[in-house]
Scaffold this active site. Structure first.
Site, short mmCIF file in Angstrom:
data_model
loop_
_atom_site.label_atom_id
_atom_site.label_comp_id
_atom_site.label_asym_id
_atom_site.label_seq_id
_atom_site.Cartn_x
_atom_site.Cartn_y
_atom_site.Cartn_z
N ARG A 210 0.70 9.11 5.53
CA ARG A 210 1.39 8.53 6.57
C ARG A 210 2.57 9.36 6.94
O ARG A 210 3.30 9.52 6.30
CB ARG A 210 1.75 7.17 5.95
CG ARG A 210 2.17 6.34 7.20
CD ARG A 210 2.82 4.95 6.69
NE ARG A 210 3.22 4.13 7.52
CZ ARG A 210 4.43 3.95 8.19
NH1 ARG A 210 5.21 4.69 7.48
NH2 ARG A 210 4.82 3.20 9.20
N LYS B 7 11.86 10.56 5.12
CA LYS B 7 12.37 9.70 4.16
C LYS B 7 13.79 10.39 3.55
O LYS B 7 13.54 11.65 3.50
CB LYS B 7 11.67 9.44 2.99
CG LYS B 7 10.32 8.72 3.44
CD LYS B 7 10.69 7.16 3.50
CE LYS B 7 9.64 6.33 4.44
NZ LYS B 7 8.66 5.84 3.34
#
Length: 286
Positions: A265, A231
């Site tokens: 995840r 991210k």
């Protein structure tokens, strides 16, 4: 922190009649079927490569395979449910046939794609929209009785990446979770997993605050999924690429595990599984 950890109730999920114990944190490995995902687009968007990558993810320690037919990065191509279903093809049924022990999650915000996935054998629904992009999503989840991953996100597809600076991000996320879980519970959805939505419409500062306050997210009624792999709030401030932040990501994974996160995840399963093992060995909690 130890006192808080010991007070957390362990959760289990009913995945198509199979009880999945979350007393030991689980790794969700990402299988993108997209040609345009930001870090691995096009690598696994055919059946042969998808099965090969699934085998790798499972061998490295993934307990859940999260199949994504549509990229949700900024400026990604928008697909209809019909196009998602065409892209998935026989991948789900082939995975279930080749790897019956694997749990399969389907990453979609369309009820119709969920219906298709259910008929192909999926075990849970991962909806980045929190039911906001398709008003029939909660109904199909209730109908299938599948576990549902509820993510915090802005209210529309067009605005999901608009950066909002919240007065109190933790309070905002918990308010959202409270409202949405009440609706889901009223509809009979019992197995709910909460995802605070890293990477979606939040400032870097707010996301770092979320990392620090994971223990206060999720109302302690439901298991928490954390998806921070590759991210931008991690790599952009460091001036690095999404593929060059493994060390930083694993430190953050340990931090959220210590605060009660139950599912990670991830793209890199092996390194994340090593962190989970380290956490379990140290805390004797798994």
């Amino acid at each position: 922190m130890q006192n808080h950890l010991s007070s957390i109730n362990y959760h289990s999920l009913n995945c198509n009649g199979r009880l999945v114990d979350l007393s030991s944190p689980k790794i969700m490995g990402i299988l993108n079927l997209t040609p345009d995902s930001f870090s691995d687009g096009g690598k696994f968007n055919n059946e042969k490569d998808a099965l090969k990558h699934t085998e790798k993810l499972l061998s490295e320690g993934a307990g859940i395979i999260d199949i994504g037919p549509q990229s949700t990065r900024p400026n990604a191509e928008f697909l209809s449910s019909k196009e998602e279903i065409q892209r998935i093809g026989k991948v789900i049924s082939q995975i279930k046939k080749e790897f019956p022990e694997a749990l399969v999650s389907l990453d979609t915000f369309y009820a119709e794609t969920v219906r298709f996935g259910f008929n192909e054998g999926i075990d849970m629904v991962n909806d980045i929209s929190g039911g906001q992009f398709d008003e029939t999503m909660f109904d199909i989840v209730a109908e299938t009785r599948l576990p549902y991953i509820l993510m915090h996100v802005n209210p529309s597809y067009e605005t999901m990446h608009d950066k909002i600076k919240y007065e109190d991000i933790t309070l905002e996320i918990n308010r959202y979770f409270s409202e949405k879980t009440n609706v889901l519970l009223q509809k009979g959805v019992k197995d709910i997993i909460l995802d605070p939505g890293f990477g979606f419409g939040k400032t870097v500062e707010d996301q770092m605050k979320m990392i620090d306050e994971v223990e206060y997210l999720g109302l302690e009624r439901f298991p928490l999924l954390i998806g921070i792999s590759r991210k931008s709030f991690i790599y952009k401030p460091l001036g690095k690429s999404p593929l060059d932040i493994d060390e930083e990501t694993q430190k953050l994974h340990m931090k959220v595990l210590q605060q009660g996160a139950k599912i990670l995840r991830v793209h890199d399963v092996a390194k994340s599984a090593a962190v989970v093992k380290q956490f379990c060995d140290k805390n004797k909690k798994c």
